[in-house]
Design a protein around this motif. Structure first.
Motif, PDB file in Angstrom:
ATOM      1  N   THR A  78       1.133  -1.269   0.028  1.00  0.00           N
ATOM      2  CA  THR A  78       0.070  -0.229  -0.172  1.00  0.00           C
ATOM      3  C   THR A  78       0.937   1.280  -0.144  1.00  0.00           C
ATOM      4  O   THR A  78       1.609   1.092   0.335  1.00  0.00           O
ATOM      5  N   GLY A  79       0.577   2.085  -0.218  1.00  0.00           N
ATOM      6  CA  GLY A  79       1.086   3.486  -0.701  1.00  0.00           C
ATOM      7  C   GLY A  79       1.176   4.485   0.279  1.00  0.00           C
ATOM      8  O   GLY A  79       2.680   4.880   0.483  1.00  0.00           O
ATOM      9  N   ASP A  80       1.038   4.625   1.434  1.00  0.00           N
ATOM     10  CA  ASP A  80       1.032   5.092   2.458  1.00  0.00           C
ATOM     11  C   ASP A  80       0.980   3.897   3.808  1.00  0.00           C
ATOM     12  O   ASP A  80       0.446   4.169   4.629  1.00  0.00           O
ATOM     13  N   ARG A  81       2.019   4.372   4.262  1.00  0.00           N
ATOM     14  CA  ARG A  81       3.064   3.519   5.306  1.00  0.00           C
ATOM     15  C   ARG A  81       2.293   4.207   6.884  1.00  0.00           C
ATOM     16  O   ARG A  81       1.978   2.869   7.732  1.00  0.00           O
ATOM     17  N   ARG A  82       1.973   5.240   6.915  1.00  0.00           N
ATOM     18  CA  ARG A  82       1.435   5.589   8.232  1.00  0.00           C
ATOM     19  C   ARG A  82      -0.238   4.732   8.698  1.00  0.00           C
ATOM     20  O   ARG A  82      -0.402   4.643   9.382  1.00  0.00           O
ATOM     21  N   LEU A  83      -1.041   5.283   7.476  1.00  0.00           N
ATOM     22  CA  LEU A  83      -2.308   4.276   7.627  1.00  0.00           C
ATOM     23  C   LEU A  83      -2.106   2.096   7.503  1.00  0.00           C
ATOM     24  O   LEU A  83      -2.713   2.407   8.909  1.00  0.00           O
ATOM     25  N   ARG A  84      -0.815   1.695   6.673  1.00  0.00           N
ATOM     26  CA  ARG A  84      -1.204   0.586   7.090  1.00  0.00           C
ATOM     27  C   ARG A  84      -0.526   0.793   9.354  1.00  0.00           C
ATOM     28  O   ARG A  84      -0.933  -0.295   9.343  1.00  0.00           O
ATOM     29  N   ARG A  85       0.620   1.142   9.001  1.00  0.00           N
ATOM     30  CA  ARG A  85       0.743   1.989  10.864  1.00  0.00           C
ATOM     31  C   ARG A  85      -0.354   1.525  11.704  1.00  0.00           C
ATOM     32  O   ARG A  85      -0.761   0.101  12.419  1.00  0.00           O
ATOM     33  N   TRP A  86      -1.415   2.718  11.097  1.00  0.00           N
ATOM     34  CA  TRP A  86      -2.831   2.781  12.048  1.00  0.00           C
ATOM     35  C   TRP A  86      -2.669   2.071  11.895  1.00  0.00           C
ATOM     36  O   TRP A  86      -3.654   1.289  12.828  1.00  0.00           O
ATOM     37  N   ALA A  87      -4.205   0.717  10.697  1.00  0.00           N
ATOM     38  CA  ALA A  87      -4.468  -0.225  10.821  1.00  0.00           C
ATOM     39  C   ALA A  87      -3.886  -0.901  11.828  1.00  0.00           C
ATOM     40  O   ALA A  87      -4.045  -1.969  12.041  1.00  0.00           O
ATOM     41  N   ASP A  88      -2.483  -1.382  11.388  1.00  0.00           N
ATOM     42  CA  ASP A  88      -1.675  -2.821  11.925  1.00  0.00           C
ATOM     43  C   ASP A  88      -2.158  -2.329  13.535  1.00  0.00           C
ATOM     44  O   ASP A  88      -2.229  -3.477  14.120  1.00  0.00           O
ATOM     45  N   ALA A  89      -2.172  -1.793  14.179  1.00  0.00           N
ATOM     46  CA  ALA A  89      -1.767  -1.353  15.337  1.00  0.00           C
ATOM     47  C   ALA A  89      -4.009  -0.993  16.117  1.00  0.00           C
ATOM     48  O   ALA A  89      -4.152  -1.101  17.265  1.00  0.00           O
ATOM     49  N   HIS A  90      -4.577  -1.124  14.663  1.00  0.00           N
ATOM     50  CA  HIS A  90      -5.460  -0.676  15.487  1.00  0.00           C
ATOM     51  C   HIS A  90      -6.969  -1.829  14.623  1.00  0.00           C
ATOM     52  O   HIS A  90      -7.291  -1.697  13.853  1.00  0.00           O
ATOM     53  N   PRO A  91      -6.244  -2.993  14.761  1.00  0.00           N
ATOM     54  CA  PRO A  91      -7.594  -3.906  14.026  1.00  0.00           C
ATOM     55  C   PRO A  91      -8.346  -4.351  13.511  1.00  0.00           C
ATOM     56  O   PRO A  91      -9.579  -3.971  13.057  1.00  0.00           O
ATOM     57  N   TRP A  92      -8.869  -4.149  15.302  1.00  0.00           N
ATOM     58  CA  TRP A  92     -10.782  -3.851  15.427  1.00  0.00           C
ATOM     59  C   TRP A  92     -11.631  -3.049  14.354  1.00  0.00           C
ATOM     60  O   TRP A  92     -12.047  -3.570  13.817  1.00  0.00           O
ATOM     61  N   GLN A  93     -10.609  -1.784  14.547  1.00  0.00           N
ATOM     62  CA  GLN A  93     -11.404  -0.476  14.097  1.00  0.00           C
ATOM     63  C   GLN A  93     -11.285  -0.311  12.718  1.00  0.00           C
ATOM     64  O   GLN A  93     -11.927   0.290  12.275  1.00  0.00           O
ATOM     65  N   ALA A  94     -10.223  -1.079  12.604  1.00  0.00           N
ATOM     66  CA  ALA A  94      -9.756  -1.093  10.618  1.00  0.00           C
ATOM     67  C   ALA A  94     -10.827  -1.774  10.382  1.00  0.00           C
ATOM     68  O   ALA A  94     -11.372  -1.920   8.803  1.00  0.00           O
ATOM     69  N   ALA A  95     -11.540  -2.776  10.962  1.00  0.00           N
ATOM     70  CA  ALA A  95     -12.370  -4.085  10.296  1.00  0.00           C
ATOM     71  C   ALA A  95     -14.274  -3.071  10.517  1.00  0.00           C
ATOM     72  O   ALA A  95     -14.600  -3.952   9.685  1.00  0.00           O
ATOM     73  N   LEU A  96     -13.973  -2.449  10.944  1.00  0.00           N
ATOM     74  CA  LEU A  96     -15.300  -2.030  11.571  1.00  0.00           C
ATOM     75  C   LEU A  96     -16.293  -1.666  10.411  1.00  0.00           C
ATOM     76  O   LEU A  96     -17.449  -1.426  10.452  1.00  0.00           O
ATOM     77  N   PRO A  97     -15.145  -0.767   9.314  1.00  0.00           N
ATOM     78  CA  PRO A  97     -16.314   0.732   8.157  1.00  0.00           C
ATOM     79  C   PRO A  97     -16.596  -0.687   6.839  1.00  0.00           C
ATOM     80  O   PRO A  97     -18.250  -0.986   6.545  1.00  0.00           O
ATOM     81  N   ALA A  98     -16.219  -2.133   6.781  1.00  0.00           N
ATOM     82  CA  ALA A  98     -16.108  -3.067   5.368  1.00  0.00           C
ATOM     83  C   ALA A  98     -17.790  -3.755   6.704  1.00  0.00           C
ATOM     84  O   ALA A  98     -18.531  -4.125   6.312  1.00  0.00           O
ATOM     85  N   SER A  99     -17.426  -3.935   7.888  1.00  0.00           N
ATOM     86  CA  SER A  99     -18.341  -4.817   8.165  1.00  0.00           C
ATOM     87  C   SER A  99     -19.908  -3.957   8.333  1.00  0.00           C
ATOM     88  O   SER A  99     -20.832  -4.388   8.601  1.00  0.00           O
ATOM     89  N   GLY A 100     -19.700  -2.365   8.909  1.00  0.00           N
ATOM     90  CA  GLY A 100     -21.074  -1.408   9.345  1.00  0.00           C
ATOM     91  C   GLY A 100     -21.331  -1.572   7.529  1.00  0.00           C
ATOM     92  O   GLY A 100     -23.176  -1.420   7.116  1.00  0.00           O
ATOM     93  N   ALA A 101     -20.884  -1.936   6.617  1.00  0.00           N
ATOM     94  CA  ALA A 101     -21.107  -1.796   5.338  1.00  0.00           C
ATOM     95  C   ALA A 101     -22.001  -2.937   5.215  1.00  0.00           C
ATOM     96  O   ALA A 101     -22.530  -2.881   4.258  1.00  0.00           O
ATOM     97  N   LEU A 102     -21.701  -3.751   4.768  1.00  0.00           N
ATOM     98  CA  LEU A 102     -21.917  -5.293   5.273  1.00  0.00           C
ATOM     99  C   LEU A 102     -23.610  -5.543   5.642  1.00  0.00           C
ATOM    100  O   LEU A 102     -24.577  -5.932   5.037  1.00  0.00           O
ATOM    101  N   LEU A 103     -23.477  -5.370   6.982  1.00  0.00           N
ATOM    102  CA  LEU A 103     -24.725  -4.806   7.941  1.00  0.00           C
ATOM    103  C   LEU A 103     -25.234  -4.052   6.679  1.00  0.00           C
ATOM    104  O   LEU A 103     -26.826  -4.465   7.215  1.00  0.00           O
TER     105      LEU A 103
END
Length: 149
Positions: A78-103
């Protein structure tokens, strides 16, 4: 980026941004194949009803979001390492948008294409959205644990 340095709004924006880095073309292909196969099974087995599309659309949505979200967590290019670090540090928050969209989308599909009412469709959609959240959260947590340890 420490969690304490960001507002709740900034954390939500980062969660949505991290959801965009998934392999969404591959996810669309997988969703289309699964949904098409489910529809073909319904047609061949004679399960004709007014809601014949609701089940296959729900399966297609689930696999679309599963492949896109988990694939995005596992990608390294992925292009943005800062975004990747944030997603790695907050895996549950990173999964929330897709789960909400599926709901939301599965609830709409069941309501509009099936014979469910809004509350029945919402209740039925909680299971796949919850499964997606758990799978993506666990994958992200395990990935983060492997990289930090």
């Amino acid at each position: 980026m420490e969690h304490g340095n960001l507002s709740r709004r900034e954390n939500r924006q980062l969660a949505v941004a991290s959801a965009t880095v998934g392999p969404w073309r591959a996810a669309a292909a997988v969703g289309a194949v699964v949904g098409g196969a489910a529809l073909a099974v319904d047609v061949v087995t004679g399960h004709w009803s007014t809601g014949i599309l609701a089940g296959p659309v729900g399966l297609a949505l689930f696999f679309f979001f599963l492949v896109g979200t988990v694939g995005g967590q596992l990608r390294k290019d992925t292009g943005d390492r800062r975004l990747r670090r944030w997603a790695d540090a907050h895996p549950w928050q990173a999964a929330l948008p897709a789960s909400g969209a599926l709901l939301v989308l599965n609830t709409l599909a069941l309501t509009l294409l099936g014979s469910w009412g809004v509350f029945g469709a919402l209740f039925t959609s909680l299971l796949p959205a919850g499964i997606l959240l758990v799978v993506a959260g666990v994958v992200g947590s395990v990935k983060a644990a492997r990289h930090s340890g």
